[in-house]
Motif scaffolding. Structure first.
Motif, mmCIF file in Angstrom:
data_model
loop_
_atom_site.group_PDB
_atom_site.id
_atom_site.type_symbol
_atom_site.label_atom_id
_atom_site.label_comp_id
_atom_site.label_asym_id
_atom_site.label_seq_id
_atom_site.Cartn_x
_atom_site.Cartn_y
_atom_site.Cartn_z
ATOM 1 N N ALA A 264 0.866 -1.184 0.000
ATOM 2 C CA ALA A 264 0.000 0.000 0.000
ATOM 3 C C ALA A 264 0.901 1.232 0.000
ATOM 4 C CB ALA A 264 -0.925 0.000 1.201
ATOM 5 N N PRO A 265 1.708 1.383 -1.041
ATOM 6 C CA PRO A 265 2.715 2.457 -1.048
ATOM 7 C C PRO A 265 2.122 3.853 -0.981
ATOM 8 C CG PRO A 265 2.533 1.458 -3.228
ATOM 9 C CD PRO A 265 1.769 0.578 -2.280
ATOM 10 N N GLU A 266 0.905 4.022 -1.494
ATOM 11 C CA GLU A 266 0.287 5.351 -1.472
ATOM 12 C C GLU A 266 -0.067 5.780 -0.047
ATOM 13 O OE1 GLU A 266 -3.106 2.489 -1.501
ATOM 14 O OE2 GLU A 266 -1.108 2.601 -2.414
ATOM 15 N N ARG A 267 -0.119 4.814 0.878
ATOM 16 C CA ARG A 267 -0.362 5.112 2.296
ATOM 17 C C ARG A 267 0.849 4.732 3.147
ATOM 18 N NH1 ARG A 267 -6.714 4.012 3.857
ATOM 19 N NH2 ARG A 267 -7.612 5.258 2.171
ATOM 20 N N LEU A 268 1.994 4.622 2.500
ATOM 21 C CA LEU A 268 3.240 4.258 3.182
ATOM 22 C C LEU A 268 3.071 2.962 3.978
ATOM 23 C CD1 LEU A 268 4.446 7.781 4.425
ATOM 24 C CD2 LEU A 268 4.981 6.611 2.276
ATOM 25 N N ASN A 269 2.303 2.039 3.368
ATOM 26 C CA ASN A 269 2.077 0.715 3.949
ATOM 27 C C ASN A 269 1.539 0.789 5.381
ATOM 28 O OD1 ASN A 269 3.105 -0.619 1.578
ATOM 29 N ND2 ASN A 269 5.132 0.013 2.262
ATOM 30 N N ALA A 270 0.642 1.726 5.609
ATOM 31 C CA ALA A 270 0.053 1.901 6.934
ATOM 32 C C ALA A 270 -0.670 0.628 7.376
ATOM 33 C CB ALA A 270 -0.930 3.068 6.918
ATOM 34 N N LEU A 271 -0.717 0.427 8.694
ATOM 35 C CA LEU A 271 -1.395 -0.736 9.247
ATOM 36 C C LEU A 271 -2.897 -0.461 9.340
ATOM 37 C CD1 LEU A 271 1.136 -1.896 11.982
ATOM 38 C CD2 LEU A 271 0.808 -2.791 9.665
ATOM 39 N N SER A 272 -3.517 -0.462 8.192
ATOM 40 C CA SER A 272 -4.969 -0.316 8.092
ATOM 41 C C SER A 272 -5.636 -1.597 8.577
ATOM 42 C CB SER A 272 -5.359 -0.050 6.639
ATOM 43 O OG SER A 272 -4.978 -1.156 5.836
ATOM 44 N N ASP A 273 -6.957 -1.559 8.686
ATOM 45 C CA ASP A 273 -7.695 -2.772 9.037
ATOM 46 C C ASP A 273 -7.363 -3.898 8.068
ATOM 47 O OD1 ASP A 273 -8.975 -1.367 11.072
ATOM 48 O OD2 ASP A 273 -10.693 -0.848 9.814
ATOM 49 N N GLU A 274 -7.310 -3.549 6.781
ATOM 50 C CA GLU A 274 -7.055 -4.555 5.750
ATOM 51 C C GLU A 274 -5.637 -5.116 5.846
ATOM 52 O OE1 GLU A 274 -10.206 -1.717 4.573
ATOM 53 O OE2 GLU A 274 -8.117 -1.444 5.183
ATOM 54 N N MET A 275 -4.661 -4.243 6.121
ATOM 55 C CA MET A 275 -3.273 -4.697 6.202
ATOM 56 C C MET A 275 -3.079 -5.617 7.408
ATOM 57 S SD MET A 275 -0.312 -4.530 4.649
ATOM 58 C CE MET A 275 -0.126 -2.969 3.756
ATOM 59 N N ILE A 276 -3.637 -5.230 8.537
ATOM 60 C CA ILE A 276 -3.520 -6.059 9.738
ATOM 61 C C ILE A 276 -4.114 -7.442 9.481
ATOM 62 C CG2 ILE A 276 -4.352 -6.347 12.114
ATOM 63 C CD1 ILE A 276 -4.167 -3.252 12.361
ATOM 64 N N ALA A 277 -5.295 -7.474 8.875
ATOM 65 C CA ALA A 277 -5.950 -8.751 8.591
ATOM 66 C C ALA A 277 -5.141 -9.583 7.604
ATOM 67 C CB ALA A 277 -7.358 -8.502 8.048
ATOM 68 N N ALA A 278 -4.594 -8.938 6.570
ATOM 69 C CA ALA A 278 -3.838 -9.663 5.560
ATOM 70 C C ALA A 278 -2.574 -10.282 6.143
ATOM 71 C CB ALA A 278 -3.481 -8.728 4.404
ATOM 72 N N VAL A 279 -1.856 -9.504 6.937
ATOM 73 C CA VAL A 279 -0.625 -10.024 7.541
ATOM 74 C C VAL A 279 -0.941 -11.177 8.486
ATOM 75 C CG1 VAL A 279 1.314 -9.485 9.064
ATOM 76 C CG2 VAL A 279 0.645 -7.857 7.288
ATOM 77 N N HIS A 280 -1.942 -10.985 9.346
ATOM 78 C CA HIS A 280 -2.278 -12.016 10.327
ATOM 79 C C HIS A 280 -2.719 -13.308 9.639
ATOM 80 C CE1 HIS A 280 -3.993 -12.693 14.637
ATOM 81 N NE2 HIS A 280 -3.460 -13.787 14.138
ATOM 82 N N THR A 281 -3.600 -13.190 8.667
ATOM 83 C CA THR A 281 -4.114 -14.372 7.974
ATOM 84 C C THR A 281 -3.009 -15.095 7.217
ATOM 85 O OG1 THR A 281 -6.304 -13.364 7.748
ATOM 86 C CG2 THR A 281 -5.792 -15.202 6.285
ATOM 87 N N THR A 282 -2.132 -14.338 6.577
ATOM 88 C CA THR A 282 -1.038 -14.948 5.824
ATOM 89 C C THR A 282 -0.060 -15.655 6.748
ATOM 90 O OG1 THR A 282 -1.255 -13.262 4.110
ATOM 91 C CG2 THR A 282 0.795 -14.511 4.155
ATOM 92 N N LEU A 283 0.214 -15.070 7.903
ATOM 93 C CA LEU A 283 1.092 -15.732 8.871
ATOM 94 C C LEU A 283 0.467 -17.022 9.386
ATOM 95 C CD1 LEU A 283 2.430 -12.692 10.929
ATOM 96 C CD2 LEU A 283 3.641 -13.991 9.175
ATOM 97 N N ASP A 284 -0.845 -17.007 9.600
ATOM 98 C CA ASP A 284 -1.528 -18.238 10.014
ATOM 99 C C ASP A 284 -1.330 -19.329 8.967
ATOM 100 O OD1 ASP A 284 -2.472 -17.264 12.424
ATOM 101 O OD2 ASP A 284 -4.471 -16.766 11.656
ATOM 102 N N ASP A 285 -1.400 -18.948 7.709
ATOM 103 C CA ASP A 285 -1.217 -19.905 6.618
ATOM 104 C C ASP A 285 0.214 -20.436 6.601
ATOM 105 O OD1 ASP A 285 -2.019 -21.217 4.066
ATOM 106 O OD2 ASP A 285 -0.590 -19.817 3.185
ATOM 107 N N ILE A 286 1.175 -19.542 6.752
ATOM 108 C CA ILE A 286 2.592 -19.929 6.733
ATOM 109 C C ILE A 286 2.927 -20.840 7.907
ATOM 110 C CG2 ILE A 286 4.933 -19.001 7.077
ATOM 111 C CD1 ILE A 286 4.098 -16.638 5.314
#
Length: 282
Positions: free
Chosen positions: A40-62
């Motif tokens: 999310a470069p236009e928001r400097l990769n801010a920890l939005s609701d979507e970013m938090i969910a994406a990181v958490h879910t992907t880590l669960d998968d990994i």
């Protein structure tokens, strides 16, 4: 110039942007290393609701993938992560309670995502460039390891806008000496990569052109080790840190016994004695 691998696989949480539909988190797996890039470069990769969910879910998968033995987390564009998404937080104030319930839920979800990084079986390495501020600095402090480009700036500077970085403080004060953490928190001043390495916030400060190579080299070195041993060790590392010295020795003694019972560990010891390469089942 900071570079990234050329081919990235989009993973979930896609959203519409002016340039088209793109994933907010991208993943590429090379060998036993998973590279995650916040996108999310236009928001400097801010920890939005979507970013938090994406990181958490992907880590669960990994976490369930034994073939992955190390993770690299980076950011697209000119920054690693600028912290929470202030525009999204401001929108949350429109609720009848002025955003109180939303904010409480946001910090709970963010804390759970940070905790997932440290409970993940695989070590997570932050690959940092540009800036890592507020919750972005918290993210660096939470990762097991961190490599940053010279010129990268780290800050917990919410105090500059009247919002003390209380949640980032938790990870920061567990990474660097308390007086230095408190100075950063109360002045809002930045520290650059070389100083961050001196303080222990990051492991290595490298030339920008070497950032990806240095981080990947570290990840591959870890990924070459026995994954089950690193998993046992990472869990024990964080658990013993919360114990008294006596309790920590008793606990880690039990961990060593468990580790020694692992068939692959027995193979590693036998291979060392025989001066050959171990044949691990991983």
């Amino acid at each position: 110039m900071h570079t990234f691998p050329h081919c990235w696989r989009d993973v979930g949480f896609a959203r519409n942007r002016e340039e088209g539909k793109m994933a907010i988190l991208e993943r590429e797996v090379t060998g036993a290393v998973a590279h995650l890039r916040m996108n999310a470069p236009e928001r400097l990769n801010a920890l939005s609701d979507e970013m938090i969910a994406a990181v958490h879910t992907t880590l669960d998968d990994i976490a369930e993938d034994r073939s992955i033995r190390a993770v690299v987390l980076s950011g697209a564009g000119k920054a690693f992560c600028a912290g929470h998404d202030l525009k999204q937080m401001t929108a949350g104030r429109q609720a009848e309670d002025g955003g109180t319930a939303y904010f409480a839920d946001l910090f709970d979800r963010c804390a759970a995502m940070m905790a997932r990084i440290q409970s993940l079986p695989q070590p997570v390495i932050a690959q940092v460039h540009g800036i890592a501020t507020a919750a972005g600095c918290q993210l660096v402090a939470t990762c097991d390891l961190a490599v940053a480009a010279h010129g990268t700036r780290f800050g917990v500077n919410g105090v500059n806008i009247g919002l003390f970085c209380s949640t980032p403080m938790v990870a920061l004060s567990r990474n660097i000496p308390r007086k230095h953490a408190f100075e950063m928190l109360t002045t809002g001043d930045f520290v650059e990569a070389a100083r961050a390495a001196e303080l222990g916030l990051i492991n290595h400060a490298v030339a920008p052109d070497d950032l990806e190579t240095a981080t990947t080299t570290l990840a591959r070195k870890i990924a070459d080790k026995l994954g089950s041993a690193v998993k046992i060790g990472k869990e024990a590392f964080y658990a013993q840190a919360q114990m008294s010295t006596a309790d920590a020795y008793a606990y880690t003694g039990d961990v060593m016994v468990k580790n020694l019972a692992d068939g692959d560990t027995q193979e590693g010891i036998a291979a060392f004695i025989a001066k050959r390469t171990p044949e691990w089942n991983q």
